[in-house]
Structure formats: C-alpha cells, structure tokens
Design an enzyme around this catalytic site. Structure first.
Site, short mmCIF file in Angstrom:
data_model
loop_
_atom_site.label_atom_id
_atom_site.label_comp_id
_atom_site.label_asym_id
_atom_site.label_seq_id
_atom_site.Cartn_x
_atom_site.Cartn_y
_atom_site.Cartn_z
CB SER A 45 32.48 2.18 13.11
OG SER A 45 31.51 1.30 13.59
CG ASP A 86 36.56 -6.76 0.29
OD1 ASP A 86 37.64 -6.16 0.29
OD2 ASP A 86 36.19 -7.48 1.25
CE LYS A 115 33.69 1.45 17.34
NZ LYS A 115 32.62 0.58 16.78
#
Length: 409
Positions: free
Chosen positions: A316, A327, A341
């Site tokens: 999460s 990224d 998740k």
C-alpha cells in the site's frame, strides 16, 4: 314437516361450512401471524427499521434471526449477531480490503496507526513456528521484567502459544494498562522454562527510526519506516534534518514489512526525496476520474544517493513511495517483490464507535503502472530465508550497503 326438515338440514350444512371456513381462516391467520412475527424484528432490537432501503425485503433476515435465536442450543449475544451480520454484508462485496470494524476493533485499528497501545512493549516475530521476542523496547515493562531478545514464548496466561499465529499471540498479550499477564518463556542456555508476571503499560512505538552506520569508511543513514501513521512525518522530517547535520554520504530506506497506512503521509514522505511539483501517485475512482497527488515542498534529501529495501510485507503506502522513487529513478530497489496492494480505503465512522473500512479507488504509480495483485519487482532481487533470520543474518541489508557505497562519488 318434510319442508321444515329440509330447512334444518340446509341450515346445519351452512353452519358446518361456516365453522369449517372459520377454522381454516383461524389456522391461516395463526400461521400468518407466526410467520409474520418471525419475519419482523424483535421488540428488543433498537432502530431496526432506521435507514432501511425501501427496495430491500428484510423479512428473510429477521426470520433467520428469530429462528436462530429460538432454536440454537447455546447462548447467543444479539449485539454480536448484529456485528456478525454486518461483517458478512461487507464481506459480500468480495473485496479483501473492505471490512466492518466493530467498536473494539476500530479502537485497536486506530491505536495501531497512532503507534500507541497498551501492552508489555516487546517486538515479536515468528521463527520456526515459534513466537520469538525480537527485542523488548527500551524502558518497557517487558525489559524491566527481564524479557530478552530471542526468548521463545511458549505459554500466555496458561494457554499454549505453540499453535497460535503471530497476530493471535499479539492480541492475547495486549490488554488494558495496569492489568497483568503471565508468560512462560524458553531461553537458550537455561534448562527450565522461565515464568514472568508482567504488568501492562501504555506503550508508544515510533513509526520511524534512524541510525548512522560506518560502511566502508562512509557515513550511511539507515531510515526504517514501520508504517505511515500519525507520527510518521514529524519523525521523518526530524531525522531527515539529522541526516543532513550528520553529513551522511547516502541513505538506505528500509520499508520491509511496512503494511502501509495513510496515503497523504506516503506522499509527504516521498517529498523528502523528490523535487517539488512531482506526481507521487495517481488515484482513480469508480467513475474513472483521476486525481494526482504531487509534492509541494523543497526536498530535504534530494541529493543523497538512496537505496530502498522492500519485501513481500511492503504494501500500500509503502509501495506508493517505492513506486514513485523507482519511476523517477531516484532510488534503486533491493530485496523481494512487494505485496501488490494498489487500492485506497476510506475509514468511515459509524454509530457507537464502529467504522466501515471500504475501498474507494485504485492507485497508479507516476508512470501509470497498476501494481494491484502484481507488486513491484526490485532492481536487485535478494531473498531473506528462515535460515538467515534464525542465524541473525540480513543479506538484503548487506546488499543495500554495498550498492549505496557503489553510488557514492
């Protein structure tokens, strides 16, 4: 005389028919009343029809309720039955992350996120099927009683712990401050089990810890975040400033076994490493509308080489941070694939201290990657076996240290 006799017979037939009809009506009425009463909420249920949807027939629910209460051989608690029914209703959504929290569960959930709870102050883990003490917290009741790292808990208040899960053991050890708990412990080098009686206290566990280590002659900051809770950002910003003050050469961010927490906290935390105005996570609601969460401050740790440690327990909010740093190529990821998740839950308060935890959206990484049920695969995969843990080895941290040294110019 003949005509009078026929009239009597006809009158008798009419009376008999009426009696028969009345008897049938009475049976039907009695049955209807019984079925009707079984299909209605009992008088001791408060607010049974409050906010009831007009399009839903609740008669089957109440019929089942009344039958269960009437026929079950044991005792039944009406309030617990209501909680169970509501839990079943939310479970019927088919979403593993949506749940009804009865008042006691909601209180525990809030305590976990705040990092404050009542207990003995010992971090536990599961090793070789045993409940093992990782370490007692400094100044905690466990430490004061003499509990040590690597002690094995075999009995809790007279109940054997060998068949308990880790969560079951933790729940049983926790309790109201001022109450006592008895533990039976096995300790290496001690022949017989040790008995401890420990008085519980209010415990405060910080969600962020920091230490500075010398690695190959370089100062390396190790920042561990156990969850993204109420105190996370205050501590993270405090330690980030200490990292600058200590003139660390690089940062190892340990997010292993971090189950997540508040989305907003994860965005603020990522802002420690990412430039202002960067998208950290994209939230997508049930209508497909997207909302971007961006950094809005100058980053304290922007120029520090960084390695993130992650594993299957990183979920999460921890995956939001991991995904954003990956990224933007801001950090290298070491460890094992994360949990996967990729959904957002809202905690809606309900009556009498209960709450509804319900999934309201999914989230994507800055590059639009959906990680739900997929997880994030590290740049460098390093396993941590049971044998490693039992021997006190941490090859993942060792690899992170070697990688951070290779990045320092």
């Amino acid at each position: 005389m003949k005509g009078k006799g026929n009239s009597g017979k006809i009158l008798g037939i009419i009376i008999s028919s009426l009696l028969a009809l009345f008897f049938v009506f009475y049976l039907g009425y009695s049955y209807g009343v019984r079925v009707g009463s079984l299909s209605a909420p009992p008088s001791y249920i408060e607010n049974a029809r409050e906010n009831m949807p007009a399009s839903v027939d609740f008669s089957l629910f109440w019929q089942t309720w009344n039958k269960a209460r009437e026929l079950y051989i044991g005792d039944s608690d009406p309030q617990e039955m209501i909680y169970g029914a509501i839990s079943g209703m939310v479970s019927a959504l088919g979403d593993p992350y949506s749940a009804f929290l009865k008042p006691s569960d909601n209180e525990k959930f809030s305590q976990d996120l705040s990092g404050q709870f009542d207990g003995i102050g010992a971090e536990l883990t599961m090793q070789n099927g045993q409940i093992v003490v990782v370490a007692p917290l400094a100044g905690s009741p466990a430490e004061k009683a003499g509990v040590r790292a690597k002690d094995v808990i075999v009995e809790i208040d007279g109940t054997g712990a060998t068949e308990m899960s880790l969560n079951q053991a933790v729940d049983k050890i926790r309790g109201k401050a001022g109450t006592q708990i008895k533990l039976k412990i096995l300790r290496t080098g001690v022949e017989n089990p040790l008995d401890f009686t420990i008085t519980r206290e209010s415990i405060k566990v910080e969600s962020v810890t920091y230490k500075l280590e010398d690695v190959a002659g370089k100062k390396i900051a190790i920042l561990k975040v156990s969850q993204f809770g109420d105190d996370t950002m205050d501590l993270a910003e405090k330690y980030a400033k200490e990292i600058v003050k200590d003139k660390a050469s690089g940062v190892i961010l340990d997010l292993r076994n971090n189950p997540g927490g508040y989305l907003d906290s994860s965005v603020e935390f990522a802002n420690l490493f990412l430039e202002q105005g960067k998208t950290v996570v994209v939230e997508v609601d049930k209508e497909g509308a997207k909302k971007e969460y961006k950094t809005d401050k100058a980053p304290i740790l922007k120029d520090y080489p960084t390695v993130v440690l992650a594993n299957g327990g990183s979920a999460s909010a921890a995956e939001i941070v991991t995904g954003a740093l990956r990224d933007y190529k801001r950090a290298e990821i070491v460890g094992e694939k994360t949990f996967g998740k990729g959904s957002v839950q809202a905690l809606e308060p309900l009556l009498k201290g209960a709450a509804l935890k319900v999934t309201i959206a999914k989230w994507l990484t800055p590059l639009g990657t959906e990680i739900n049920k997929v997880g994030i695969t590290p740049d460098i995969v390093v396993a941590l076996s049971d044998a490693d843990q039992n021997a006190g080895r941490d090859p993942q941290l060792d690899k992170a240290k070697s990688e951070i040294i290779s990045k320092i110019k």
